[in-house]
Design a protein around this motif. Structure first.
Motif, PDB file in Angstrom:
ATOM      1  N   ALA A   1      -5.381 117.835  13.175  1.00  0.00           N
ATOM      2  CA  ALA A   1      -4.140 118.250  14.318  1.00  0.00           C
ATOM      3  C   ALA A   1      -2.853 117.678  13.506  1.00  0.00           C
ATOM      4  O   ALA A   1      -2.949 117.065  12.595  1.00  0.00           O
ATOM      5  N   HIS A   2      -1.927 118.380  13.879  1.00  0.00           N
ATOM      6  CA  HIS A   2      -0.580 118.137  13.322  1.00  0.00           C
ATOM      7  C   HIS A   2       0.641 118.124  14.311  1.00  0.00           C
ATOM      8  O   HIS A   2       0.378 118.458  15.490  1.00  0.00           O
ATOM      9  N   LEU A   3       1.564 117.449  13.855  1.00  0.00           N
ATOM     10  CA  LEU A   3       3.090 117.129  14.870  1.00  0.00           C
ATOM     11  C   LEU A   3       3.957 117.923  13.896  1.00  0.00           C
ATOM     12  O   LEU A   3       4.198 117.456  12.811  1.00  0.00           O
ATOM     13  N   ARG A   4       4.586 118.979  14.232  1.00  0.00           N
ATOM     14  CA  ARG A   4       5.535 119.654  13.531  1.00  0.00           C
ATOM     15  C   ARG A   4       6.908 119.581  14.509  1.00  0.00           C
ATOM     16  O   ARG A   4       6.892 119.727  15.699  1.00  0.00           O
TER      17      ARG A   4
ATOM     18  N   ALA B   1      10.595 103.515   3.300  1.00  0.00           N
ATOM     19  CA  ALA B   1      10.447 102.549   2.477  1.00  0.00           C
ATOM     20  C   ALA B   1      10.071 101.021   3.293  1.00  0.00           C
ATOM     21  O   ALA B   1       9.497 100.198   2.566  1.00  0.00           O
ATOM     22  N   ARG B   2      10.096 101.151   4.542  1.00  0.00           N
ATOM     23  CA  ARG B   2       9.657 100.120   5.293  1.00  0.00           C
ATOM     24  C   ARG B   2       8.538 100.466   6.135  1.00  0.00           C
ATOM     25  O   ARG B   2       7.965  99.525   7.094  1.00  0.00           O
ATOM     26  N   GLY B   3       7.594 101.381   5.623  1.00  0.00           N
ATOM     27  CA  GLY B   3       6.299 101.785   6.209  1.00  0.00           C
ATOM     28  C   GLY B   3       6.454 102.202   7.625  1.00  0.00           C
ATOM     29  O   GLY B   3       5.529 101.883   8.399  1.00  0.00           O
ATOM     30  N   GLU B   4       7.448 102.707   8.046  1.00  0.00           N
ATOM     31  CA  GLU B   4       7.694 103.175   9.651  1.00  0.00           C
ATOM     32  C   GLU B   4       7.856 104.614   9.616  1.00  0.00           C
ATOM     33  O   GLU B   4       8.242 105.059  10.769  1.00  0.00           O
ATOM     34  N   LEU B   5       7.575 105.327   8.759  1.00  0.00           N
ATOM     35  CA  LEU B   5       7.630 106.869   8.976  1.00  0.00           C
ATOM     36  C   LEU B   5       6.325 107.314   9.289  1.00  0.00           C
ATOM     37  O   LEU B   5       5.787 108.258   8.475  1.00  0.00           O
ATOM     38  N   ASP B   6       5.975 106.923  10.443  1.00  0.00           N
ATOM     39  CA  ASP B   6       4.460 107.465  10.986  1.00  0.00           C
ATOM     40  C   ASP B   6       4.621 107.234  12.454  1.00  0.00           C
ATOM     41  O   ASP B   6       5.629 106.857  13.157  1.00  0.00           O
ATOM     42  N   LEU B   7       3.428 107.712  13.142  1.00  0.00           N
ATOM     43  CA  LEU B   7       3.275 107.667  14.601  1.00  0.00           C
ATOM     44  C   LEU B   7       2.401 106.748  14.954  1.00  0.00           C
ATOM     45  O   LEU B   7       1.664 106.880  15.855  1.00  0.00           O
ATOM     46  N   GLY B   8       2.053 105.711  14.224  1.00  0.00           N
ATOM     47  CA  GLY B   8       1.292 104.666  14.594  1.00  0.00           C
ATOM     48  C   GLY B   8      -0.070 105.034  14.002  1.00  0.00           C
ATOM     49  O   GLY B   8      -0.476 105.882  13.210  1.00  0.00           O
ATOM     50  N   GLU B   9      -1.262 104.493  14.422  1.00  0.00           N
ATOM     51  CA  GLU B   9      -2.519 104.403  14.151  1.00  0.00           C
ATOM     52  C   GLU B   9      -2.890 106.084  14.406  1.00  0.00           C
ATOM     53  O   GLU B   9      -2.692 106.526  15.354  1.00  0.00           O
ATOM     54  N   GLY B  10      -3.703 106.227  13.278  1.00  0.00           N
ATOM     55  CA  GLY B  10      -4.296 107.727  13.507  1.00  0.00           C
ATOM     56  C   GLY B  10      -3.090 108.931  13.060  1.00  0.00           C
ATOM     57  O   GLY B  10      -3.547 109.979  13.132  1.00  0.00           O
ATOM     58  N   SER B  11      -2.142 108.697  12.262  1.00  0.00           N
ATOM     59  CA  SER B  11      -1.339 109.420  11.977  1.00  0.00           C
ATOM     60  C   SER B  11      -0.954 109.023  10.340  1.00  0.00           C
ATOM     61  O   SER B  11      -1.036 107.889   9.900  1.00  0.00           O
ATOM     62  N   ARG B  12      -0.380 110.303   9.736  1.00  0.00           N
ATOM     63  CA  ARG B  12       0.441 110.245   8.392  1.00  0.00           C
ATOM     64  C   ARG B  12       1.137 111.198   8.065  1.00  0.00           C
ATOM     65  O   ARG B  12       0.979 112.227   8.427  1.00  0.00           O
TER      66      ARG B  12
END
Length: 321
Positions: free
Chosen positions: A220-223, A242-253
């Motif tokens: 699945a994706h989030l666009r 750079a802070r490792g915060e460009l995600d939506l938490g566990e289960g996302s990339r």
């Protein structure tokens, strides 16, 4: 009177909304106004890279035009636009029509259609003008220069601050009025359209607009269509990356981004075992982090790690339109 004052006054007298004819056209084409939207027919062959600029509804328009499969949305019109009927925007219409008016007078304008000019905003405006006055039962197969008089652009028909509230549909059953059985080419078109749909849901929340969860099969994706200028948005995303915060938490990339009609659309891979509603909270949190980062990028230059992160983000970009 100074020469500068004379030019400024001439611009107000000789162009729409006080635009100086020698200034760049506000449509974003890069040409002077007098050679673009300031001349009769001058805009017809100009490629407008950001056709919905200036509209609060721009992100939703881009999403409906590019990747949302089945959705409708009421189009808010300006009070000074003579409207005989309400207009509903649609992603796709039967036979990929540009517009149609049902026998009961319900009018639809399609967004995922073939266009014959370089300005999608002008083409949509043509279809809207046509739909406002067309006879019940009529359909507009393709929109182009021959579709009535020059209608202006969508920005001339829709309030700048108006937003769209799309309604997503699991299939294209809404094509057919109630108690009507599709036949012939319409039935075939309906069958083909339904077979191609990928399950899609709108993700909403505080600070979250034009974000769509899509089940693409294996993942699945989030666009998420973002309205910010690309370089400013990239800088903010790099700061988070750079802070490792460009995600939506566990289960996302974070997967990358694509450009569509002058906007940047970041994409995240998601765990497809989780329901689309479960991503609303993480999207809100990411929106807050992005807003905070956007507020700092102009006053605080990127550091070395952030610049490397920005280069990496650029390497994962593609351009659709």
């Amino acid at each position: 009177m100074s020469k500068r004052t004379a030019v400024r006054r001439a611009g107000k007298a000789g162009s729409r909304e006080g635009i100086n004819p020698r200034q760049p056209c506000p449509c974003g084409s890069g040409r002077r106004y007098k050679a673009c939207h300031g001349s009769a027919g001058g805009a017809e062959d100009v490629l407008v890279t950001r056709p919905f600029a200036g509209l609060a509804a721009e992100p939703e328009l881009v999403a409906l035009r590019e990747f949302v499969p089945s959705a409708t949305a009421r189009l808010p019109l300006r009070e000074d636009v003579a409207a005989q009927r309400e207009i509903t925007l649609a992603t796709v219409l039967p036979m990929a029509a540009a517009a149609l008016v049902r026998a009961d007078g319900t009018a639809f304008v399609g967004l995922q259609v073939q266009t014959r000019s370089g300005d999608i905003s002008r083409d949509v405006a043509r279809a809207v003008r046509w739909a406002l006055t067309a006879e019940p039962g009529d359909a507009l197969p393709v929109v182009g220069r021959g579709t009535g008089e020059d209608p202006g652009r969508l920005q001339d028909l829709v309030p700048a601050d108006a937003v769209l509230e799309p309604e997503l549909h699991p299939d294209f059953a809404w094509w057919i009025p109630e108690d009507t059985q599709p036949t012939g080419e319409v039935a075939l078109s309906l069958e083909r359209a339904n077979s191609a749909i990928m399950p899609t849901e709108r993700v909403t929340g505080a600070g979250v607009r034009a974000a769509y969860w899509v089940d693409a099969g294996e993942k699945a994706h989030l666009r998420w269509v973002r309205p910010e200028p690309e370089e400013r948005l990239l800088a903010a995303m790099a700061r988070l990356s750079a802070r490792g915060e460009l995600d939506l938490g566990e289960g996302s990339r974070y997967a990358g981004s694509f450009r569509a009609h002058g906007t940047l659309v970041p994409v995240w891979d998601l765990d497809r075992e989780r329901h689309s509603r479960e991503w609303a909270g993480p999207a809100e949190a990411l929106a807050k982090r992005l807003d905070d980062a956007l507020a700092t990028v102009e006053s605080e230059p990127l550091g070395e790690a952030e610049r490397r992160a920005r280069d990496g983000l650029r390497g994962r970009q593609v351009t659709l339109r």
